[in-house]
Scaffold this motif. Structure first.
Motif, PDB file in Angstrom:
ATOM      1  N   ALA A  63       0.830  -1.203   0.000  1.00  0.00           N
ATOM      2  CA  ALA A  63       0.000   0.000   0.000  1.00  0.00           C
ATOM      3  C   ALA A  63       0.869   1.258   0.000  1.00  0.00           C
ATOM      4  CB  ALA A  63      -0.940  -0.011   1.203  1.00  0.00           C
ATOM      5  N   TRP A  64       1.991   1.227   0.707  1.00  0.00           N
ATOM      6  CA  TRP A  64       2.902   2.375   0.720  1.00  0.00           C
ATOM      7  C   TRP A  64       3.431   2.653  -0.690  1.00  0.00           C
ATOM      8  CZ3 TRP A  64       4.164   5.622   4.704  1.00  0.00           C
ATOM      9  CH2 TRP A  64       5.204   6.514   4.479  1.00  0.00           C
ATOM     10  N   ARG A  65       3.834   1.602  -1.387  1.00  0.00           N
ATOM     11  CA  ARG A  65       4.334   1.766  -2.757  1.00  0.00           C
ATOM     12  C   ARG A  65       3.241   2.282  -3.681  1.00  0.00           C
ATOM     13  NH1 ARG A  65       7.956  -3.777  -3.217  1.00  0.00           N
ATOM     14  NH2 ARG A  65       9.678  -3.016  -1.950  1.00  0.00           N
ATOM     15  N   SER A  66       2.036   1.802  -3.489  1.00  0.00           N
ATOM     16  CA  SER A  66       0.915   2.273  -4.295  1.00  0.00           C
ATOM     17  C   SER A  66       0.640   3.755  -4.035  1.00  0.00           C
ATOM     18  CB  SER A  66      -0.336   1.441  -4.001  1.00  0.00           C
ATOM     19  OG  SER A  66      -1.410   1.882  -4.780  1.00  0.00           O
ATOM     20  N   ALA A  67       0.706   4.167  -2.767  1.00  0.00           N
ATOM     21  CA  ALA A  67       0.502   5.579  -2.431  1.00  0.00           C
ATOM     22  C   ALA A  67       1.609   6.451  -3.034  1.00  0.00           C
ATOM     23  CB  ALA A  67       0.445   5.756  -0.917  1.00  0.00           C
ATOM     24  N   THR A  68       2.828   5.950  -3.016  1.00  0.00           N
ATOM     25  CA  THR A  68       3.936   6.691  -3.620  1.00  0.00           C
ATOM     26  C   THR A  68       3.728   6.859  -5.116  1.00  0.00           C
ATOM     27  OG1 THR A  68       5.464   5.880  -1.933  1.00  0.00           O
ATOM     28  CG2 THR A  68       6.440   6.698  -3.973  1.00  0.00           C
ATOM     29  N   ASN A  69       3.332   5.779  -5.785  1.00  0.00           N
ATOM     30  CA  ASN A  69       3.065   5.859  -7.229  1.00  0.00           C
ATOM     31  C   ASN A  69       1.896   6.789  -7.522  1.00  0.00           C
ATOM     32  OD1 ASN A  69       5.170   4.145  -7.873  1.00  0.00           O
ATOM     33  ND2 ASN A  69       3.889   2.318  -7.867  1.00  0.00           N
ATOM     34  N   TYR A  70       0.883   6.758  -6.671  1.00  0.00           N
ATOM     35  CA  TYR A  70      -0.267   7.645  -6.841  1.00  0.00           C
ATOM     36  C   TYR A  70       0.161   9.105  -6.728  1.00  0.00           C
ATOM     37  CZ  TYR A  70      -4.837   9.756  -6.054  1.00  0.00           C
ATOM     38  OH  TYR A  70      -5.959  10.545  -6.145  1.00  0.00           O
ATOM     39  N   MET A  71       1.010   9.408  -5.772  1.00  0.00           N
ATOM     40  CA  MET A  71       1.462  10.787  -5.571  1.00  0.00           C
ATOM     41  C   MET A  71       2.314  11.270  -6.737  1.00  0.00           C
ATOM     42  SD  MET A  71       2.279  10.578  -1.490  1.00  0.00           S
ATOM     43  CE  MET A  71       2.981  12.208  -1.341  1.00  0.00           C
ATOM     44  N   LYS A  72       3.056  10.364  -7.373  1.00  0.00           N
ATOM     45  CA  LYS A  72       3.872  10.740  -8.525  1.00  0.00           C
ATOM     46  C   LYS A  72       3.011  11.025  -9.756  1.00  0.00           C
ATOM     47  CE  LYS A  72       7.953   8.089  -7.219  1.00  0.00           C
ATOM     48  NZ  LYS A  72       8.773   6.904  -7.545  1.00  0.00           N
ATOM     49  N   LYS A  73       1.911  10.285  -9.910  1.00  0.00           N
ATOM     50  CA  LYS A  73       1.093  10.376 -11.121  1.00  0.00           C
ATOM     51  C   LYS A  73       0.002  11.443 -11.046  1.00  0.00           C
ATOM     52  CE  LYS A  73       1.615   5.502 -12.282  1.00  0.00           C
ATOM     53  NZ  LYS A  73       0.917   4.225 -12.407  1.00  0.00           N
TER      54      LYS A  73
END
Length: 107
Positions: A63-73
């Motif tokens: 979930a942390w990695r998904s949140a990081t990717n979401y913030m980048k996109k």
């Protein structure tokens, strides 16, 4: 790529990663722990708690990695940041469970 691998790499949507893979799965573990942990021998409770801790660590990372990717996109980075704050709470809970399991063994 399987769903589990996509989740681990943060490739799933933030909503799916957070709500399904982290929140609902952890609630399911807690339900099983409460339901079966009190009915059977302590050994089964221990296995359920260890499984919940393992899944908790796995789900926090995904979930942390998904949140990081979401913030980048996305331009709405506050959803990713909010998710990360809640994820830190789940990580703290996992650390408390680990502490509870280790303290009786160490003393």
């Amino acid at each position: 790529m399987t769903k589990i691998k996509q989740f681990w790499n943060g490739k799933l949507s933030l909503a799916e990663s957070f709500w399904i893979w982290m929140v609902l799965a952890n609630l399911a573990f807690k339900f099983v722990m409460v339901l079966f942990g009190s009915l059977f021998y302590p050994f089964l409770s221990y296995l359920i708690v260890m499984s919940q801790i393992s899944w908790g660590i796995f789900s926090v990372i995904g979930a942390w990695r998904s949140a990081t990717n979401y913030m980048k996109k996305n331009k709405k980075a506050y959803w990713g940041l909010t998710a990360k704050v809640v994820i830190l709470g789940y990580a703290g809970e996992a650390l408390v469970f680990i502490y509870i399991l280790l303290v009786p063994v160490l003393y």
